[in-house]
Each structure stands twice: as C-alpha cells, then as structure tokens.
Design a protein around this motif. Structure first.
Motif, short mmCIF file in Angstrom:
data_model
loop_
_atom_site.label_atom_id
_atom_site.label_comp_id
_atom_site.label_asym_id
_atom_site.label_seq_id
_atom_site.Cartn_x
_atom_site.Cartn_y
_atom_site.Cartn_z
N ARG A 31 0.86 -1.18 0.00
CA ARG A 31 0.00 0.00 0.00
C ARG A 31 0.90 1.23 0.00
O ARG A 31 2.00 1.19 0.57
CB ARG A 31 -0.90 0.00 1.24
N VAL A 32 0.45 2.30 -0.62
CA VAL A 32 1.25 3.53 -0.70
C VAL A 32 0.67 4.58 0.24
O VAL A 32 -0.56 4.73 0.34
CB VAL A 32 1.30 4.06 -2.15
N TYR A 33 1.57 5.31 0.89
CA TYR A 33 1.20 6.34 1.87
C TYR A 33 1.84 7.67 1.51
O TYR A 33 2.95 7.71 0.96
CB TYR A 33 1.65 5.93 3.28
N ASP A 34 1.14 8.75 1.82
CA ASP A 34 1.67 10.09 1.63
C ASP A 34 1.64 10.79 2.99
O ASP A 34 0.57 11.06 3.54
CB ASP A 34 0.82 10.86 0.62
N VAL A 77 -2.91 6.27 0.26
CA VAL A 77 -3.40 6.84 -1.00
C VAL A 77 -3.78 5.75 -2.00
O VAL A 77 -4.29 6.06 -3.08
CB VAL A 77 -2.36 7.79 -1.64
N THR A 78 -3.55 4.49 -1.66
CA THR A 78 -4.00 3.37 -2.48
C THR A 78 -4.67 2.35 -1.58
O THR A 78 -4.52 2.39 -0.35
CB THR A 78 -2.84 2.68 -3.23
N GLU A 79 -5.39 1.43 -2.19
CA GLU A 79 -5.97 0.32 -1.43
C GLU A 79 -4.92 -0.77 -1.25
O GLU A 79 -3.99 -0.89 -2.06
CB GLU A 79 -7.19 -0.24 -2.18
N PRO A 80 -5.04 -1.60 -0.22
CA PRO A 80 -4.11 -2.73 -0.08
C PRO A 80 -4.22 -3.66 -1.29
O PRO A 80 -5.30 -3.86 -1.84
CB PRO A 80 -4.59 -3.43 1.19
N ALA A 81 -3.08 -4.21 -1.70
CA ALA A 81 -3.05 -5.09 -2.87
C ALA A 81 -1.99 -6.16 -2.68
O ALA A 81 -1.14 -6.06 -1.79
CB ALA A 81 -2.78 -4.28 -4.14
#
Length: 224
Positions: free
Chosen positions: A127-130, A135-139
């Motif tokens: 997952r991407v964080y800012d 900022v994205t869903e878990p994948a």
C-alpha cells in the motif's frame, strides 16, 4: 482507556497494552516475537505477559485493536479469532486496522512511501502512503509489477519486511525500520473510534490472496 492491540498478519506475533487519552497514545508493555510458523502457540502467552507486566487484568481492558491484514490465512486468522473471542468474553468493543498502516503511518520521513510485507509465493502485500496517510488500497502483486507502478505513484522509498526482501526488484531505497506493524501506530489509527466509544466492529480479514484452485468449468462434451 486501556487498550489491547494484537497483530499476526506478518511473521511478527505482536501483543501490547496501550493507554489512550485525548492527549494521545502511550504504548505500554509489548511482546513481539518473529516466528512465521507459531502464531497459534505464541499469541496467547504474549497477551498474558503484556497484561501481567502492565499489572492489569483482562477485565480492566476498555477495547481491543487488531491488525486485519492483509496477511497469510493461518497466521492472520489466529489474531482475529483471538481478538474477537476476547472482545465477546469481556464485553468490550473490537476495532480493526489495516496492518500495513502500522508500517506506512509509522515511517518518520515525509513524502510518498511504499509499505510492503511478505505475501509468500514471491509476492508482496503493499500500500502507498503520503505523509502517513494511505493513497491506495491494499493489494497483492509480484515485486516487479509493484516496481512498475511506483514512478507513476510518486514513490521514492519503501519500508516493511516485504520491501527489504525484494529491495533489488523494487528499485527504491528501503528503510531498515519499521519491518513489521507498529503497535502504537495501529492504536493511533483507531483512536477516534476508541475515544468516541464507537460500536464494536467485526474483524474482517484482508486476505487478498488469489485462490489456489480454480473453480471447475463446464464439462466438455465427449467425442464418440
């Protein structure tokens, strides 16, 4: 308010006690053991040890916070079943938090960060964080596929045991810590719900894993 936090979404079996107040979260005694094959054997003793060191009984708890994954089925299920059973037995609410948030929101440097844990089968949960906010869903994907997406997502660094394992394929600098979900950060993610006495939530696991066995299709006609 006295909170028990557990996470078994990664090889780290985590149990900790935290104090939550309007002023913030104070982490108390914690037990963290890295063993990918002994979640069931380690979690209950870890919970008991953390409570004993904190000098509180289970009945003194006000809520339970649990990391809901993503993670491999067996280990993740141990934590969620245990947290659910404790919450029901004690009559206290349970709150779920994405386990990756315990990495992405715990990283100290500003900017966009990839949080990744090992999903086995040469894949990672990510997952991407800012600045600590997702900022994205878990994948779940192979590291090469994640690396392909990082430039367009503006990610220049990473953290987590999955990122460390596949640092070369990801192609971005990887921090040594945090490797696994941070207990205090998981509690902070649930703070608003705890302080507002929000209703208890079902702890629904985030498996994200594609099925190993495909559903059989229609039978083909037999030629005679």
């Amino acid at each position: 308010m006295r909170i028990l936090v557990v996470d078994t979404a990664t090889p780290a079996v985590t149990a900790a006690v935290a104090e939550v107040a309007e002023s913030g979260v104070t982490l108390g005694p914690a037990r963290i053991t890295v063993n990918p094959r002994a979640h069931g054997e380690l979690l209950s003793p870890a919970i008991q040890a953390a409570l004993t060191e904190a000098r509180i009984a289970p009945a003194d708890l006000d809520a339970i916070v649990a990391g809901v994954g993503p993670g491999p089925y067996t280990g993740l299920r141990v934590g969620l079943v245990t947290a659910t059973a404790l919450g029901q037995a004690l009559g206290v609410p349970t709150y779920g938090v994405c386990s990756l948030d315990g990495i992405g929101a715990a990283a100290s440097a500003p900017g966009r960060l990839l949080a990744a844990t090992d999903a086995r089968r040469r894949e990672i949960y990510w997952r991407v964080y800012d600045d600590g906010a997702p900022v994205t869903e878990p994948a779940v994907d192979q590291p090469a596929e994640v690396a392909r997406q990082l430039p367009q997502l503006g990610v220049a660094r990473a953290a987590g045991d999955g990122a460390l394992r596949y640092a070369e394929q990801l192609g971005v600098p990887v921090a040594d810590e945090p490797r696994f979900p941070d207990a205090a950060t998981l509690v902070r993610a649930a703070c608003d719900r705890i302080l507002s006495h929000a209703p208890s939530e079902p702890l629904t696991p985030l498996y994200l894993r594609r099925p190993d066995v495909a559903t059989p299709g229609a039978r083909k006609p037999v030629l005679r």
